[in-house]
Design a protein around this motif. Structure first.
Motif, mmCIF file in Angstrom:
data_model
loop_
_atom_site.group_PDB
_atom_site.id
_atom_site.type_symbol
_atom_site.label_atom_id
_atom_site.label_comp_id
_atom_site.label_asym_id
_atom_site.label_seq_id
_atom_site.Cartn_x
_atom_site.Cartn_y
_atom_site.Cartn_z
ATOM 1 N N LEU A 1 -19.430 -25.284 -18.411
ATOM 2 C CA LEU A 1 -19.770 -24.583 -17.180
ATOM 3 C C LEU A 1 -19.680 -23.077 -17.404
ATOM 4 N N VAL A 2 -20.825 -22.468 -17.656
ATOM 5 C CA VAL A 2 -20.904 -21.039 -17.939
ATOM 6 C C VAL A 2 -21.209 -20.248 -16.669
ATOM 7 N N LEU A 3 -22.055 -20.791 -15.813
ATOM 8 C CA LEU A 3 -22.482 -20.079 -14.607
ATOM 9 C C LEU A 3 -21.435 -20.173 -13.507
ATOM 10 N N PRO A 4 -21.459 -19.227 -12.557
ATOM 11 C CA PRO A 4 -20.421 -19.193 -11.510
ATOM 12 C C PRO A 4 -20.511 -20.366 -10.545
ATOM 13 N N LEU A 5 -19.345 -20.799 -10.089
ATOM 14 C CA LEU A 5 -19.258 -21.932 -9.176
ATOM 15 C C LEU A 5 -19.472 -21.539 -7.720
ATOM 16 N N PHE A 6 -19.745 -20.270 -7.451
ATOM 17 C CA PHE A 6 -20.114 -19.908 -6.082
ATOM 18 C C PHE A 6 -21.626 -20.022 -5.896
ATOM 19 N N HIS A 7 -22.321 -20.526 -6.910
ATOM 20 C CA HIS A 7 -23.772 -20.694 -6.852
ATOM 21 C C HIS A 7 -24.107 -22.172 -7.010
ATOM 22 N N ALA A 8 -25.235 -22.579 -6.426
ATOM 23 C CA ALA A 8 -25.615 -23.989 -6.444
ATOM 24 C C ALA A 8 -25.849 -24.521 -7.851
ATOM 25 N N ASN A 9 -26.321 -23.669 -8.762
ATOM 26 C CA ASN A 9 -26.583 -24.142 -10.123
ATOM 27 C C ASN A 9 -25.310 -24.660 -10.770
ATOM 28 N N GLY A 10 -24.252 -23.858 -10.729
ATOM 29 C CA GLY A 10 -22.997 -24.282 -11.330
ATOM 30 C C GLY A 10 -22.418 -25.514 -10.660
ATOM 31 N N LEU A 11 -22.501 -25.564 -9.326
ATOM 32 C CA LEU A 11 -21.906 -26.681 -8.595
ATOM 33 C C LEU A 11 -22.678 -27.986 -8.771
ATOM 34 N N ILE A 12 -24.006 -27.906 -8.799
ATOM 35 C CA ILE A 12 -24.806 -29.136 -8.790
ATOM 36 C C ILE A 12 -25.277 -29.515 -10.189
ATOM 37 N N ALA A 13 -25.985 -28.595 -10.872
ATOM 38 C CA ALA A 13 -26.498 -28.920 -12.204
ATOM 39 C C ALA A 13 -25.377 -28.962 -13.238
ATOM 40 N N THR B 1 -16.711 -14.903 -27.865
ATOM 41 C CA THR B 1 -15.953 -16.154 -27.761
ATOM 42 C C THR B 1 -16.805 -17.372 -27.437
ATOM 43 N N PHE B 2 -18.066 -17.159 -27.033
ATOM 44 C CA PHE B 2 -18.859 -18.271 -26.519
ATOM 45 C C PHE B 2 -19.012 -19.402 -27.528
ATOM 46 N N TRP B 3 -19.420 -19.082 -28.752
ATOM 47 C CA TRP B 3 -19.653 -20.153 -29.720
ATOM 48 C C TRP B 3 -18.355 -20.813 -30.156
ATOM 49 N N ASP B 4 -17.226 -20.092 -30.052
ATOM 50 C CA ASP B 4 -15.932 -20.724 -30.314
ATOM 51 C C ASP B 4 -15.675 -21.827 -29.290
ATOM 52 N N LEU B 5 -16.043 -21.563 -28.021
ATOM 53 C CA LEU B 5 -15.882 -22.579 -26.978
ATOM 54 C C LEU B 5 -16.756 -23.799 -27.266
ATOM 55 N N VAL B 6 -17.982 -23.550 -27.707
ATOM 56 C CA VAL B 6 -18.883 -24.657 -28.033
ATOM 57 C C VAL B 6 -18.296 -25.500 -29.161
ATOM 58 N N GLU B 7 -17.788 -24.847 -30.189
ATOM 59 C CA GLU B 7 -17.244 -25.582 -31.337
ATOM 60 C C GLU B 7 -15.949 -26.305 -30.991
ATOM 61 N N THR B 8 -15.188 -25.757 -30.030
ATOM 62 C CA THR B 8 -13.916 -26.381 -29.648
ATOM 63 C C THR B 8 -14.122 -27.571 -28.714
ATOM 64 N N HIS B 9 -14.945 -27.384 -27.680
ATOM 65 C CA HIS B 9 -15.076 -28.403 -26.631
ATOM 66 C C HIS B 9 -16.240 -29.368 -26.862
ATOM 67 N N ARG B 10 -17.129 -29.056 -27.781
ATOM 68 C CA ARG B 10 -18.222 -29.938 -28.161
ATOM 69 C C ARG B 10 -19.082 -30.377 -26.967
ATOM 70 N N PRO B 11 -19.556 -29.432 -26.148
ATOM 71 C CA PRO B 11 -20.417 -29.820 -25.030
ATOM 72 C C PRO B 11 -21.759 -30.334 -25.540
ATOM 73 N N THR B 12 -22.411 -31.130 -24.703
ATOM 74 C CA THR B 12 -23.760 -31.590 -25.030
ATOM 75 C C THR B 12 -24.829 -30.718 -24.386
ATOM 76 N N TYR B 13 -24.433 -29.918 -23.394
ATOM 77 C CA TYR B 13 -25.383 -28.969 -22.808
ATOM 78 C C TYR B 13 -24.636 -27.908 -22.016
ATOM 79 N N PHE B 14 -25.345 -26.824 -21.744
ATOM 80 C CA PHE B 14 -24.879 -25.809 -20.806
ATOM 81 C C PHE B 14 -26.102 -25.169 -20.177
ATOM 82 N N SER B 15 -25.894 -24.505 -19.047
ATOM 83 C CA SER B 15 -26.963 -23.813 -18.352
ATOM 84 C C SER B 15 -26.599 -22.343 -18.263
#
Length: 499
Positions: A197-209, A231-245
């Protein structure tokens, strides 16, 4: 016969997950990790705290916090009681936040110490999540099953308000049910997926998508700290997400950052939204990181998304893809009639994701909702395969000496220069031509470019009447809370006498 209204499918997600797989991971935020059982318990606990302040079915709950797990658990807790949630951007001033809280008739504000002070000023209840004493469970019991039903309001999302007071977009549970189901189908989301979850949670994208859809599919959500290229790619390598927006600015910053070896093997796809992304940037990101970039288009008024490029099958950089399952997208002339394939017109959307309306604004609602279709105010083109390209906003059209100019054409030309990070073109009044385009450009970190160089580029790539009268090069351009360029501030600057 009296019809029995069913419990909202999305409101039941925490409890359905807990019953199906209590020990599977659900939500992660820094050192906090909630499995499905713990997530459901946390939702019940916060529902108890809300009920203790008097929250009941039909009420609104305000939440003003930076990205953190409590926004998500509070959202489900409000739904558990049959209430709605309105997320407030913590970057707003007290006056701006107070307007949203008052306009939405929120009866309680969930926040931190600042939120407590604001709630006291507004005369409403507050839950301070930083107060450890108040975190103790309260005695009030809540119902075992969520009270929310399909037609109950679930979210009140406020527009960015770049040209007027923000409007509250009313999304009900049926809207969110349809949107999350459509995204799950389009992206083939499952319990194997993890959303970063990269985008803010006060917006519909973060909350819904970014949140509701992966949770519905049985997947996991990781709340990321504030975005940083360091730090972004460190987060990807640590948490192993399958997608982000993310938004185009984030991708441009990742593209401009120094190269290092990055393990992107966990990522199935990356999503881009909020504003058009230059096709060249999409191609560069895909080639550099080896992950498909699927650009999409949508509005808060359509519960976030309308069209997205497919992961499998043809992706067309420069377009925002095809209509999502269950939605219809068309391009129409000023009389509402569909235009031929390849011609410009206004983008209109029909389907179960279209909002109920604007809170307390029937006239504004009637202007955009006509015969079941939402009129977006965006200019688009549909090709022969049903792929949509966004040309511009209707209100952004510049008429120079009788010639129509869509700013995006000029912006795309400017984006082609390797030093350009962001570009925005607005119209300025001219005593002879009526209006002329003026460009504003921000450069990538460590890069420089002159106005003259960019004007030459435009002169080589555009018809003469489309070449900007001036190009201003700056360190950064104004953006709203979700990273979208705010052209209104640039227009105001020109109106005030800037050149």
């Amino acid at each position: 016969m009296t019809q029995t209204l069913k419990t909202s499918a999305v409101a039941a997600i925490p409890f359905d997950r807990a019953a199906a797989a209590p020990e599977s991971n659900c939500l992660r935020d820094g050192d906090l990790l909630l499995d499905n059982a713990a997530f459901a318990d946390e939702v019940r606990r916060i529902a108890q705290r809300l009920a203790a302040t008097g929250v009941a079915a039909g009420d609104a709950v305000g939440v003003m916090l930076p990205n953190r797990a409590e926004i998500i658990t509070t959202m489900f807790a409000a739904w558990h009681l049959g209430a709605s949630m309105t997320p407030v951007n913590p970057a707003l001033t007290d006056e701006e936040a107070g307007y949203q809280i008052t306009d939405s008739s929120s009866v309680v504000l969930v926040g931190d110490e600042r939120g407590r002070r604001l709630a006291e000023h507004l005369g409403i209840a507050c839950i301070d999540i930083t107060d450890e004493v108040s975190r103790a469970a309260v005695a009030e019991e809540v119902t075992d099953a969520p009270l929310a039903r399909g037609h109950d309001i679930a979210l009140i999302i406020y527009t960015s308000g770049t040209t007027a007071r923000p409007k509250g977009v009313l999304l009900d549970h049926d809207n969110l049910d349809a949107m999350s189901a459509s995204l799950v189908e389009h992206f083939a989301l499952s319990e194997a997926d993890t959303s970063l979850l990269v985008l803010p949670l006060f917006h519909a994208n973060g909350l819904i998508a970014g949140t509701l859809s992966p949770l519905r599919a049985g997947g996991e959500v990781v709340v990321a700290p504030r975005f940083s290229t360091d730090t972004f790619w460190d987060l990807v390598e640590t948490h192993r997400p399958t997608y982000f927006s993310a938004v185009p600015t984030i991708y441009a910053l990742l593209d401009a950052a120094p190269t290092r070896e990055v393990d992107t093997s966990s990522l199935r796809f990356m999503v881009c939204g909020a504003a058009p992304m230059p096709a060249e940037l999409i191609v560069r990101i895909e080639e550099r990181f080896g992950v498909p970039v699927v650009e999409g288009y949508g509005l808060s008024e359509t519960s976030v998304a309308c069209t997205i490029n497919p992961i499998e099958g043809p992706r067309k950089p420069g377009t925002v893809g095809v209509a999502l399952p269950g939605l219809e997208v068309a391009v129409v002339d000023p009389d509402g009639h569909p235009v031929p394939v390849g011609e410009r017109g206004e983008v209109v959307i029909h389907g179960a994701t279209v909002m109920r309306g604007y809170l307390g604004k029937p006239e504004e609602t009637a202007q955009v909702l006509m015969d079941g279709w939402l009129h977006s105010g965006d200019v688009g083109i549909l090709d022969e395969d049903g792929y949509l390209s966004i040309v511009d906003r209707l209100k952004d059209l510049i008429i120079r000496g009788g010639e129509n100019i869509f700013p995006k054409e000029i912006e795309d030309c400017l984006y082609g220069h390797p030093a350009v990070l962001e570009a925005a073109v607005v119209g300025q009044a001219d005593p002879v031509l009526g209006e002329v385009p003026v460009a504003f450009v921000a450069t990538k970190p460590g890069r420089t470019v002159t106005s003259e160089t960019l004007l030459d580029r435009c002169a080589q790539g555009l018809a003469g009447y489309k070449v900007p009268a001036r190009v201003h090069v700056r360190d950064e351009l104004p953006k709203n809370s979700v990273g979208k360029l705010v052209k209104g501030q640039l227009r105001d600057e020109l109106l005030a006498g800037g050149r």
